[in-house]
Design an enzyme around this catalytic site. Sequence first.
Site, PDB file in Angstrom:
ATOM      1  CB  SER A 118       4.295   3.868  -6.162  1.00 24.45           C
ATOM      2  OG  SER A 118       4.083   4.657  -5.042  1.00 24.45           O
ATOM      3  CG  HIS A 119       7.039   7.450  -6.130  1.00 26.81           C
ATOM      4  ND1 HIS A 119       6.986   6.220  -5.509  1.00 26.81           N
ATOM      5  CD2 HIS A 119       8.321   7.653  -6.461  1.00 26.81           C
ATOM      6  CE1 HIS A 119       8.215   5.717  -5.455  1.00 26.81           C
ATOM      7  NE2 HIS A 119       9.040   6.555  -6.021  1.00 26.81           N
ATOM      8  CG  ASP A 285       1.812   7.689  -4.018  1.00 28.38           C
ATOM      9  OD1 ASP A 285       0.674   7.535  -3.528  1.00 28.38           O
ATOM     10  OD2 ASP A 285       2.693   6.811  -3.982  1.00 28.38           O
ATOM     11  CG  ASP A 287       0.507   3.586  -4.989  1.00 25.38           C
ATOM     12  OD1 ASP A 287       1.079   4.697  -4.878  1.00 25.38           O
ATOM     13  OD2 ASP A 287       0.877   2.583  -4.345  1.00 25.38           O
ATOM     14  CG  ASP A 289       1.373   4.032  -1.303  1.00 23.82           C
ATOM     15  OD1 ASP A 289       1.595   4.982  -2.079  1.00 23.82           O
ATOM     16  OD2 ASP A 289       2.019   2.956  -1.337  1.00 23.82           O
ATOM     17  NE  ARG A 290       5.945   7.341  -2.090  1.00 24.32           N
ATOM     18  CZ  ARG A 290       7.220   7.516  -2.354  1.00 24.32           C
ATOM     19  NH1 ARG A 290       7.699   8.737  -2.513  1.00 24.32           N
ATOM     20  NH2 ARG A 290       8.028   6.477  -2.477  1.00 24.32           N
ATOM     21  CE  LYS A 385       4.334   4.692   0.885  1.00 20.54           C
ATOM     22  NZ  LYS A 385       4.992   3.445   0.445  1.00 20.54           N
TER      23      LYS A 385
END
Length: 558
Positions: A118-119, A285, A287, A289-290, A385
């Site tokens: 992710s992030h 981010d 991936d 999702d943010r 998300k």
Amino acid sequence: MPLSVQTVSTSAFSDQKPGTSGLRKKVKVFQQTNYLENFVQSTFNAVGEATIRNGHLVLGGDGRFFNNHAIEVIIKMCAANGVQKVTVGQNGILSTPAVSATIRKLNASAGGIILTASHNPGGPENDFGIKYNMTNGGPAPERITSAIFAESKIITDYKICPDMDVDVTKIGSTIFEIASGAKFELEVVDSCDVYVSLMKEIFNFEQIESFLKNFKLNIDCLNGVTGPYAKRIFVTELKCDVKSVVNSEPLEDFGGLHPDPNLTYAKSLLDVMKLGQHDFGAAFDGDGDRNMILGKSGFFVNPNDSLAVIAANQDSIPYFKGKSSGFARSMPTGAAVDLVAAKEQKKCFEVPTGWKFFGNLMDAGLINLCGEESFGTGSDHIREKDGIWAALAWLQILADQNAERQSVEKVVRNHWSEFGRNFFTRYDYEEVESAAGAKLMSTVEKQLATLKDQQFEACGVNYTVSLADNFSYKDPVDGSLTEKQGLRIVMSDGSRIIFRLSGTGSSGATIRLYVDCYSNDAALFDKDSQVLKPLIEIALKISDLVAITGRTDPSVIT
Ligand code: VG1
Ligand code: CO
């Protein structure tokens, strides 16, 4: 020649416990012999043969370093474990929301695997991660992640088809014959198609396109996975200038950027927005999702407000028309959305941190919109998300305003004047010694029993503690209980101080301190730091944070 299935002996690792969102470790840890294979086999064992054998699984990742290797290994292990079909994004690329959308669209009976940290930064010296999603497209719930961890501690062997020639560069299907007599299909799909057509069903693209003729975007993909999606949606579909999308090549190390859309790590976007040449900025981010949303001149939309604004303007978005389900937020998230729910007489649920807790509520039709303070916003169109969805939601809402209100800042200020403002800040102390992180939490936890009714004073403001506990959550759908989800100190006026340890870091401990409060006094709306300062001081005092961690300042302030 049919492909032989090899059973490889292995020994267990003790540290394969999935965190808030999958297993995240340094790439070097994943590069240990059998480390990845053990976790994948443990996942298959935990999910169970009935689901995996003859099942259909979706696979993709954010393209970070080690993605290619992991894609190949997992495909070979799927074939050996009797999976009937794997659908993989071209070149192994699928954003987290795209995996969720694809699982749902194809009814993938064995769920999916997402490769991402992710992030967290990527590259050989940084992080990699892996996560299993269920057939509803959402992250595995606690009962599955606990079972994966249990399997990982007793694993003795895994299955693989070592001779399989895996090529994920070309779109199309290949059928392999396995020595067991079974057939295995590898389907390589365009990374964007399913996701982009879903967005076109949810939003009115014509309305957004015509609005964008006079509204300048700056979409920053931070060299994460969203680049191809953003180019397809904003440039090809919505006809924006190519320069509207920047840092749009997914890179194995994100070009050295820290792909976390917040004011610290996406500062370059903030700086560009401050020049005043763009009307709308967004960053996502690694991936996808943010999201972070900025208005003209860098006006920052706090994620808590973003969720509440989308909730209050749901009618602007075609997907939500005629739907009346409730909302949800994670516990540390500010309560702005609760006020919208109250006004609309809808339910609002408070769940622990992590998207996996929203899935049951969505499947049961109890909510159709939810979010987290950590730049996560989404709806029941998928079970993750969704960063690009959030940007499109904002653009649709803006497009649907009266002409004089078509600015991010005006929409937010209008929201505050109607509902009041929920002030929020989060202090992250990253890579603190694990022992110091644990000590900080126990220091606060020990006081929980006696904090109630105690009075605190800071900066001339007085507070009385009305509740102090360690948050626990009983899922209203399946009755499961999740305990110890964050230390809460709630004041009599509703102000809150919350301490949690992060479950996504890969080394040491990250302490998160969340503080929030509410006011409907318009004179205070622009005085965030002044309003929040006394609560921060009290939090530092109760926790003895500076002495315990040796940190005078947080690594990131949101
Ligand atoms: C963080 C956030 C949480 C989010 C999680 C995964 O978890 O606080 O709200 O759901 O990251 O996001 P933690 O345990 O570090 O606080 V992502 O974009 O990493 O999948
Ligand atoms: Co993410």
